[in-house]
Design a protein around this motif. Structure first.
Motif, PDB file in Angstrom:
ATOM      1  N   ILE A  18      10.042  10.828   2.981  1.00 59.04           N
ATOM      2  CA  ILE A  18       9.450   9.674   3.678  1.00 59.04           C
ATOM      3  C   ILE A  18       8.005   9.468   3.210  1.00 59.04           C
ATOM      4  N   ALA A  19       7.261  10.557   3.111  1.00 56.56           N
ATOM      5  CA  ALA A  19       5.875  10.466   2.649  1.00 56.56           C
ATOM      6  C   ALA A  19       5.823   9.936   1.218  1.00 56.56           C
ATOM      7  N   PHE A  20       6.744  10.443   0.395  1.00 54.37           N
ATOM      8  CA  PHE A  20       6.791   9.970  -0.991  1.00 54.37           C
ATOM      9  C   PHE A  20       7.113   8.482  -1.050  1.00 54.37           C
ATOM     10  N   LEU A  21       8.087   8.020  -0.257  1.00 50.71           N
ATOM     11  CA  LEU A  21       8.462   6.607  -0.224  1.00 50.71           C
ATOM     12  C   LEU A  21       7.308   5.738   0.269  1.00 50.71           C
ATOM     13  N   LYS A  22       6.579   6.250   1.305  1.00 45.23           N
ATOM     14  CA  LYS A  22       5.418   5.505   1.793  1.00 45.23           C
ATOM     15  C   LYS A  22       4.346   5.408   0.711  1.00 45.23           C
ATOM     16  N   PHE A  23       4.106   6.538   0.042  1.00 44.27           N
ATOM     17  CA  PHE A  23       3.135   6.550  -1.045  1.00 44.27           C
ATOM     18  C   PHE A  23       3.567   5.566  -2.141  1.00 44.27           C
ATOM     19  N   LYS A  24       4.847   5.611  -2.471  1.00 43.94           N
ATOM     20  CA  LYS A  24       5.382   4.730  -3.500  1.00 43.94           C
ATOM     21  C   LYS A  24       5.212   3.266  -3.090  1.00 43.94           C
ATOM     22  N   VAL A  26       2.937   2.050  -0.955  1.00 43.13           N
ATOM     23  CA  VAL A  26       1.502   1.734  -1.013  1.00 43.13           C
ATOM     24  C   VAL A  26       1.069   1.556  -2.472  1.00 43.13           C
ATOM     25  N   PHE A  27       1.556   2.448  -3.326  1.00 35.86           N
ATOM     26  CA  PHE A  27       1.209   2.376  -4.745  1.00 35.86           C
ATOM     27  C   PHE A  27       1.715   1.064  -5.346  1.00 35.86           C
ATOM     28  N   ARG A  28       2.945   0.686  -5.019  1.00 35.34           N
ATOM     29  CA  ARG A  28       3.491  -0.579  -5.512  1.00 35.34           C
ATOM     30  C   ARG A  28       2.688  -1.765  -4.978  1.00 35.34           C
ATOM     31  N   ARG A  29       2.344  -1.720  -3.702  1.00 35.03           N
ATOM     32  CA  ARG A  29       1.564  -2.797  -3.104  1.00 35.03           C
ATOM     33  C   ARG A  29       0.211  -2.905  -3.809  1.00 35.03           C
ATOM     34  N   HIS A  30      -0.413  -1.748  -4.062  1.00 39.07           N
ATOM     35  CA  HIS A  30      -1.692  -1.729  -4.758  1.00 39.07           C
ATOM     36  C   HIS A  30      -1.526  -2.335  -6.157  1.00 39.07           C
ATOM     37  N   ASN A  31      -0.485  -1.916  -6.875  1.00 43.35           N
ATOM     38  CA  ASN A  31      -0.240  -2.458  -8.219  1.00 43.35           C
ATOM     39  C   ASN A  31       0.046  -3.958  -8.159  1.00 43.35           C
TER      40      ASN A  31
END
Length: 125
Positions: A18-24, A26-31
């Protein structure tokens, strides 16, 4: 107890996933946001360049029209000058023909008067 330990391990793995998916996410949103800003900046740059090109192009149709009008005027003047040159050449030809006829007539008169074509005609008279 083993079941509980396995359940805790599964929960930890699930939490990590879940943490990895959230990070992913957020990372996608940032990108996505970064890419969006780059695209907007690029679009602004293109619009600015387009505006500059339009500014440079704007006077070209008027300049082209002006040059075409000048070219037409020069073509007309060239035609007029060509006709004048033709007339001058015709007059020149007529003058040369007259000169030849006069020279021939002078020779005939000199022959009739007994001159032999010398330039000093007064001595003969």
């Amino acid at each position: 107890e083993a079941l509980r330990t396995e359940q805790e391990e599964l929960q930890k793995t699930l939490n990590l996933d879940i943490a990895f998916l959230k990070f992913k996410q957020v990372f996608r949103r940032h990108n996505f946001e970064k890419k969006k800003r780059e695209i907007e900046a690029s679009r602004k740059s293109c619009n600015k360049e387009r505006f500059e090109i339009q500014k440079e192009i704007a006077p070209l149709p008027r300049q082209l029209q002006s040059l075409q009008e000048r070219l037409e005027a020069l073509e007309l003047e060239k035609g007029t000058l060509s006709k004048e040159l033709e007339n001058v050449n015709q007059e020149k030809l007529e003058l040369l023909m007259t000169k030849v006829r006069m020279s021939k007539r002078i020779s005939e008169i000199e022959e009739d008067l007994g001159f032999k074509g010398t330039d000093n005609q007064e001595e003969k008279i």
